[in-house]
Design an enzyme around this catalytic site. Sequence first.
Site, PDB file in Angstrom:
ATOM      1  N   GLY A  45       0.879  -1.429   0.240  1.00 34.06           N
ATOM      2  CA  GLY A  45      -0.206   0.380  -0.256  1.00 34.06           C
ATOM      3  C   GLY A  45       1.015   1.135  -0.178  1.00 34.06           C
ATOM      4  O   GLY A  45       2.495   1.048   0.534  1.00 34.06           O
ATOM      5  N   GLU A  77       4.965 -11.412  -5.482  1.00 36.17           N
ATOM      6  CA  GLU A  77       4.201 -11.678  -7.135  1.00 36.17           C
ATOM      7  C   GLU A  77       4.293 -10.966  -8.216  1.00 36.17           C
ATOM      8  O   GLU A  77       3.682 -11.852  -9.322  1.00 36.17           O
ATOM      9  CB  GLU A  77       2.400 -10.884  -6.526  1.00 36.17           C
ATOM     10  CG  GLU A  77       2.886  -9.578  -6.216  1.00 36.17           C
ATOM     11  CD  GLU A  77       3.345  -8.898  -4.810  1.00 36.17           C
ATOM     12  OE1 GLU A  77       4.310  -9.434  -4.379  1.00 36.17           O
ATOM     13  OE2 GLU A  77       3.124  -7.588  -4.749  1.00 36.17           O
ATOM     14  N   LYS A 121      -9.244 -12.707 -15.844  1.00 32.80           N
ATOM     15  CA  LYS A 121      -9.726 -13.078 -16.999  1.00 32.80           C
ATOM     16  C   LYS A 121      -8.508 -14.322 -17.407  1.00 32.80           C
ATOM     17  O   LYS A 121      -9.212 -15.659 -19.006  1.00 32.80           O
ATOM     18  CB  LYS A 121      -9.044 -11.615 -17.874  1.00 32.80           C
ATOM     19  CG  LYS A 121      -9.236 -11.870 -19.222  1.00 32.80           C
ATOM     20  CD  LYS A 121      -9.901 -11.002 -19.256  1.00 32.80           C
ATOM     21  CE  LYS A 121     -10.398 -10.879 -20.544  1.00 32.80           C
ATOM     22  NZ  LYS A 121     -12.011  -9.661 -21.117  1.00 32.80           N
ATOM     23  N   CYS A 175       5.416  -6.171   1.195  1.00 35.73           N
ATOM     24  CA  CYS A 175       5.890  -4.672   1.316  1.00 35.73           C
ATOM     25  C   CYS A 175       4.756  -3.827   2.471  1.00 35.73           C
ATOM     26  O   CYS A 175       5.365  -3.960   3.706  1.00 35.73           O
ATOM     27  CB  CYS A 175       5.993  -3.901  -0.127  1.00 35.73           C
ATOM     28  SG  CYS A 175       6.163  -2.266  -0.165  1.00 35.73           S
ATOM     29  N   TYR A 176       4.276  -2.790   2.774  1.00 35.03           N
ATOM     30  CA  TYR A 176       3.184  -2.251   3.002  1.00 35.03           C
ATOM     31  C   TYR A 176       2.855  -3.855   5.197  1.00 35.03           C
ATOM     32  O   TYR A 176       2.819  -3.354   5.777  1.00 35.03           O
ATOM     33  CB  TYR A 176       2.338  -1.869   3.015  1.00 35.03           C
ATOM     34  CG  TYR A 176       0.981  -0.963   4.569  1.00 35.03           C
ATOM     35  CD1 TYR A 176       1.959   0.302   4.426  1.00 35.03           C
ATOM     36  CD2 TYR A 176       0.431  -1.752   4.320  1.00 35.03           C
ATOM     37  CE1 TYR A 176       1.011   1.044   5.181  1.00 35.03           C
ATOM     38  CE2 TYR A 176      -0.288  -0.526   5.222  1.00 35.03           C
ATOM     39  CZ  TYR A 176      -0.249   0.887   6.240  1.00 35.03           C
ATOM     40  OH  TYR A 176      -0.737   1.488   6.549  1.00 35.03           O
ATOM     41  N   SER A 208     -21.922 -10.132 -26.015  1.00 40.11           N
ATOM     42  CA  SER A 208     -21.284  -8.982 -26.890  1.00 40.11           C
ATOM     43  C   SER A 208     -20.688  -9.977 -27.502  1.00 40.11           C
ATOM     44  O   SER A 208     -20.517  -8.515 -28.216  1.00 40.11           O
ATOM     45  CB  SER A 208     -20.453  -8.410 -25.479  1.00 40.11           C
ATOM     46  OG  SER A 208     -19.813  -8.531 -25.032  1.00 40.11           O
ATOM     47  N   GLY A 209     -20.424 -11.041 -27.143  1.00 39.71           N
ATOM     48  CA  GLY A 209     -19.464 -11.394 -28.122  1.00 39.71           C
ATOM     49  C   GLY A 209     -18.304 -11.431 -27.931  1.00 39.71           C
ATOM     50  O   GLY A 209     -17.149 -11.880 -28.361  1.00 39.71           O
ATOM     51  N   GLY A 210     -17.918 -10.505 -26.326  1.00 44.04           N
ATOM     52  CA  GLY A 210     -16.540 -10.719 -25.667  1.00 44.04           C
ATOM     53  C   GLY A 210     -16.186 -12.021 -25.653  1.00 44.04           C
ATOM     54  O   GLY A 210     -16.778 -12.789 -25.530  1.00 44.04           O
ATOM     55  N   VAL A 211     -15.153 -11.956 -25.098  1.00 48.32           N
ATOM     56  CA  VAL A 211     -14.953 -13.170 -23.765  1.00 48.32           C
ATOM     57  C   VAL A 211     -15.851 -13.491 -22.935  1.00 48.32           C
ATOM     58  O   VAL A 211     -15.568 -15.163 -23.167  1.00 48.32           O
ATOM     59  CB  VAL A 211     -13.209 -12.916 -23.396  1.00 48.32           C
ATOM     60  CG1 VAL A 211     -12.872 -14.343 -23.090  1.00 48.32           C
ATOM     61  CG2 VAL A 211     -12.394 -13.293 -25.000  1.00 48.32           C
ATOM     62  N   ASP A 212     -15.453 -12.739 -22.120  1.00 49.96           N
ATOM     63  CA  ASP A 212     -16.924 -12.857 -21.211  1.00 49.96           C
ATOM     64  C   ASP A 212     -18.041 -13.209 -21.045  1.00 49.96           C
ATOM     65  O   ASP A 212     -18.429 -14.055 -20.932  1.00 49.96           O
ATOM     66  CB  ASP A 212     -16.980 -11.959 -20.102  1.00 49.96           C
ATOM     67  CG  ASP A 212     -15.015 -11.132 -19.936  1.00 49.96           C
ATOM     68  OD1 ASP A 212     -14.106 -11.539 -19.877  1.00 49.96           O
ATOM     69  OD2 ASP A 212     -14.560  -9.805 -19.633  1.00 49.96           O
ATOM     70  N   SER A 213     -19.273 -12.543 -21.937  1.00 52.58           N
ATOM     71  CA  SER A 213     -20.066 -13.048 -21.739  1.00 52.58           C
ATOM     72  C   SER A 213     -20.359 -13.916 -22.575  1.00 52.58           C
ATOM     73  O   SER A 213     -20.633 -15.239 -23.193  1.00 52.58           O
ATOM     74  CB  SER A 213     -20.985 -11.999 -23.007  1.00 52.58           C
ATOM     75  OG  SER A 213     -20.312 -11.572 -24.441  1.00 52.58           O
ATOM     76  N   SER A 214     -19.272 -14.754 -23.809  1.00 47.38           N
ATOM     77  CA  SER A 214     -19.316 -16.114 -24.654  1.00 47.38           C
ATOM     78  C   SER A 214     -19.184 -17.528 -23.743  1.00 47.38           C
ATOM     79  O   SER A 214     -19.230 -17.960 -24.212  1.00 47.38           O
ATOM     80  CB  SER A 214     -17.679 -16.055 -25.911  1.00 47.38           C
ATOM     81  OG  SER A 214     -18.101 -14.704 -27.034  1.00 47.38           O
ATOM     82  N   HIS A 258       8.680  -6.991  -3.176  1.00 50.61           N
ATOM     83  CA  HIS A 258       6.783  -8.205  -3.880  1.00 50.61           C
ATOM     84  C   HIS A 258       7.290  -8.763  -4.728  1.00 50.61           C
ATOM     85  O   HIS A 258       7.305  -9.355  -5.851  1.00 50.61           O
ATOM     86  CB  HIS A 258       6.183  -7.585  -4.920  1.00 50.61           C
ATOM     87  CG  HIS A 258       5.935  -6.164  -4.428  1.00 50.61           C
ATOM     88  ND1 HIS A 258       4.737  -5.866  -3.940  1.00 50.61           N
ATOM     89  CD2 HIS A 258       6.334  -4.975  -3.942  1.00 50.61           C
ATOM     90  CE1 HIS A 258       4.955  -4.158  -3.504  1.00 50.61           C
ATOM     91  NE2 HIS A 258       5.784  -3.767  -3.517  1.00 50.61           N
TER      92      HIS A 258
END
Length: 515
Positions: A55, A171, A369, A82-83, A223-229, A169
Site C-alpha cells: 500500500g 507476486e 480473465k 511491502c506495506y 456482446s461476443g466478447g470473451v466474458d459474455s461468450s 514483492h
Amino acid sequence: MGNQLVLVLDFGGQYKELIARRVRECNVLSQIKPGDLPLEEIRALDPIGIILTGGPDSVYRDGAPHCNPALFELGIPVLGICYGIQLMAYSLGGTVTPCAVSEYGRTPMIAEPTAPLFTGLASEQIGLMSHTDQISTLPHGFVSIAHTDHCPNAAIWNAEKRLFGTQFHPEVENTPNGTQMIHNFLYLVCGAQGDYNMRDVEQRLLEQIRSQVGKEHVVLGLSGGVDSSVCAALLAKAIPGQLHAIFVDGLMRKNEGDAVEAAFQNRELDFIRVDAADRFLSKLAGITDPEQKRKIIGTEFVRIFEDEAKVLKQRYGKISFLAQGTIYPDVIESGANNSANIKSHHNVGGLPKDMEFTGLVEPLRGLFKDEVRALGRQLKLPKALINRQPFPGPGVAVRIIGELTKEKLEILREADAIFREEVKKYRGRKPDQYFAVLTDTKSVGVVGDFRAYSNVVALRAIYTTDFMTGVYVPFPHSFLSRVATRIVNEVKIGSGVSRVVYDITGKPPATIEWE
Ligand code: XMP
C-alpha cells in the site's frame, strides 16, 4: 465441501489482484477483502492463510490503514508484503522508519534457504523492491531471513506463530522466484492441498447456476466478447434450452455484428440479434460526458433485454433473471472492495435501479480473465473467440469523444477497420489491444489544392497482460505512417479525416480507452 481459501487483505496496493492470481495459479482459491475486515468475518471464512498486500501509506502516519493486531493471534499463517510486512511488524511492537536509502526495482538479496519461504531456492535471490520505509527493529519472536545492501529485514519470520513478511514483492515477474516463494508459503506453511482447479470450478458453477435459476428461462446479454461468450457457453451447458442470448448490435466495430452472429450459429442457445443503433443514437443525442454516456448505454442495454424478455415471456412464462459476463476485475474496478471507481464498467456500475429483472446471474464474477479463458477452452469455445482482444461493453461509443452521431460512428468504424487490417499484416509482436479513437478535435489539412477542416483520429495500441497496467506499442514509424496515410486517403465519410495521431501514454497514468 468448499475449497481451502487464502484471504488477500487489501491495504491499497496496486498488486492485490496479482497476488490473488498467483495464489490461484498455485491451485489455491483466493479472495480479496478490505484490510479492515472484522475478525469475526475472517474466522467465519476460515482461511488457511492470509496475505497482507502492499500500500502507498506509512504505517506510522495518522489515518494510515491498519488491521486488528489480534489478526496475528488467530493461529492462521500470515504473509505480509511491502506495506503488509511493515504493518505486521508495527502492530506487533517493532519499529518502522524511513529508509536511509530507498530501494526501487530489481534488488539482489541474500536469503536464508532454511526458512520455509525460501525452501528449494539458492541463497542469492532477486526481489522487486519499492519502498521508502523499512523495519528498523523487529518485534519479539521474529528473525530476519533475507537482507539486501540497504535493507536488513528484506524478509522476516516468526516460526512459532507462522508469520512471514517480505519487503519485496514476490507476486511480480521481476521477482524471478516469487511464485515459488508464494507456493512455499501456501504448501509448506498453510498446508494447502491444491484443491482449486478449473474442472471443479466448472462443476461448482454449473450446480450454482442450476440451483439459482431452477426451471426458469434466462436472458443473457451477449456482446461476443470473451466474458459474455464464456458465460453463454457455461449457461447453455448448465440449463440447456432455457437460455436466450440477446446480442445488442449497434455500437460494434465494422462487420463485427455479422462475425458474432456467425460464431454463435449452430450452438445450443437461442441467439437473438437486435439492431439498436438508432435507439442508442437517439438516447445519446447531445450527451458528451463519458460517465453519463456509459450509464445511458448501460440502461439502454437493460431496457432492450427487458423488451426482448417481454416477448419471450409470452412463450416461456416468467423471466426474472438477467445473466451477464461480469468478471472479478470488473467488480474490483467498479468500486467494490474500497477501490477507487475509475470508470463505471456498465455491466456492474450502471444497472438501472428500477430494473425489471429481479435476479442477476453472474457466474464468472469470482474469476480472473485468464481463468475465464481457461474455462472457455474447457467448454470448447473456438480459439479466435477466446483470444479475442477485449472490447468495452459500451462499444465504440467510448471511442468517439463527445457526442455520438451516425456520421461519427461510420468514420470511426472505417478508420478502425484500416488500422485492424494493417495490424493483421504487421509482422512484429501484435498488440494485446488496439483501436482507433475519433477525437472531438477538428484540424486543418490540405486536400488537393483545398484546405479542409476535418477530423483528427488517434490510434491506440497496448501491450499488457492484465489490462490493469500497460505500455504503448512501439510500432515502427513506417507502419504508423502507412496507417495514417491510408486513413486520411480512404475515409471519405462526411468531412473525412485530416490528421492521425498516435497515443504513446502508458497505463497508468492514462487508461486504455480514451473515455
Ligand atoms: P481502461 O480504459 O479502464 O480499460 O484502462 C481496461 C480494459 O477494460 C476495457 N473496458 C471496458 N470493458 N465495459 C467493459 O466491459 C466498459 O465500460 C469498459 N471500459 C473499458 C478496456 O477496453 C480495456 O480492455
